[in-house]
Design a protein around this motif. Sequence first.
Motif, PDB file in Angstrom:
ATOM      1  N   LYS A  97      26.561  30.507  -6.405  1.00 48.34           N
ATOM      2  CA  LYS A  97      27.728  31.361  -7.235  1.00 48.34           C
ATOM      3  C   LYS A  97      26.837  32.589  -7.983  1.00 48.34           C
ATOM      4  CE  LYS A  97      31.126  28.119  -8.391  1.00 48.34           C
ATOM      5  NZ  LYS A  97      31.061  26.733  -8.458  1.00 48.34           N
ATOM      6  N   PRO A  98      27.280  33.650  -7.822  1.00 55.17           N
ATOM      7  CA  PRO A  98      26.547  34.955  -8.249  1.00 55.17           C
ATOM      8  C   PRO A  98      26.458  34.926  -9.863  1.00 55.17           C
ATOM      9  CG  PRO A  98      28.234  35.761  -6.873  1.00 55.17           C
ATOM     10  CD  PRO A  98      28.337  34.156  -7.084  1.00 55.17           C
ATOM     11  N   ASP A  99      27.266  34.300 -10.697  1.00 59.96           N
ATOM     12  CA  ASP A  99      27.360  34.194 -12.026  1.00 59.96           C
ATOM     13  C   ASP A  99      26.602  33.072 -12.475  1.00 59.96           C
ATOM     14  OD1 ASP A  99      28.902  31.959 -11.497  1.00 59.96           O
ATOM     15  OD2 ASP A  99      30.531  32.463 -12.639  1.00 59.96           O
ATOM     16  N   SER A 100      25.548  32.377 -11.832  1.00 55.67           N
ATOM     17  CA  SER A 100      24.738  31.254 -12.012  1.00 55.67           C
ATOM     18  C   SER A 100      23.480  31.581 -12.310  1.00 55.67           C
ATOM     19  CB  SER A 100      24.965  30.051 -11.142  1.00 55.67           C
ATOM     20  OG  SER A 100      24.392  30.509 -10.060  1.00 55.67           O
ATOM     21  N   GLU A 101      22.551  30.871 -13.163  1.00 53.06           N
ATOM     22  CA  GLU A 101      21.138  31.070 -13.363  1.00 53.06           C
ATOM     23  C   GLU A 101      20.445  30.727 -12.074  1.00 53.06           C
ATOM     24  OE1 GLU A 101      19.630  32.607 -15.487  1.00 53.06           O
ATOM     25  OE2 GLU A 101      21.057  32.932 -16.871  1.00 53.06           O
ATOM     26  N   GLN A 102      20.983  29.701 -11.487  1.00 53.75           N
ATOM     27  CA  GLN A 102      20.410  29.293  -9.931  1.00 53.75           C
ATOM     28  C   GLN A 102      20.142  30.379  -9.124  1.00 53.75           C
ATOM     29  OE1 GLN A 102      23.002  26.312  -8.406  1.00 53.75           O
ATOM     30  NE2 GLN A 102      20.893  25.068  -7.658  1.00 53.75           N
TER      31      GLN A 102
END
Length: 151
Positions: free
Chosen positions: A93-98
């Motif tokens: 997911k582009p909105d994750s810190e990962q």
Amino acid sequence: MKNAIQLLTDDHKKIKSLLEELANTSTRAVKKRAQLLDEVATMLKIHTTIEEEIFYPAFKQAGNKDDAKTYFEAMEEHRAAGELVLPDLMGTKPDSEQFSGRAKVLKELVVHHADEEEQGMFKRAKSIFDKAALDALGERMQARKAQMLGE
């Protein structure tokens, strides 16, 4: 018309710059991240294809045992980036810190690989191939690139 080494080095610059931009995006920059990642994925696919289909085999064939080792190492680095790290990142997911972490790892992997190629393989290629051979390889790679972009 660029020779093989100029063409590949220019690709490296563009890809590094895109990866730098991607690594510096925030979790809020969802659209920007998706767009940059898409661009990176396309460029990496085209770049690795022209290297693996045209440049690497020519390098391996013209070179010696050490050059063959360089060839196999470069192929493995492509595999690590293209089949492991990139697909992972694309599935994140582009909105994750990962996403941030994986983007940074991809950048580090690609930068290391590109620098190694430029300082090792490309320098060596300049002594293996003459100007005409590098120009011819560049032409073939440019044609293959155009073909892939037109697909």
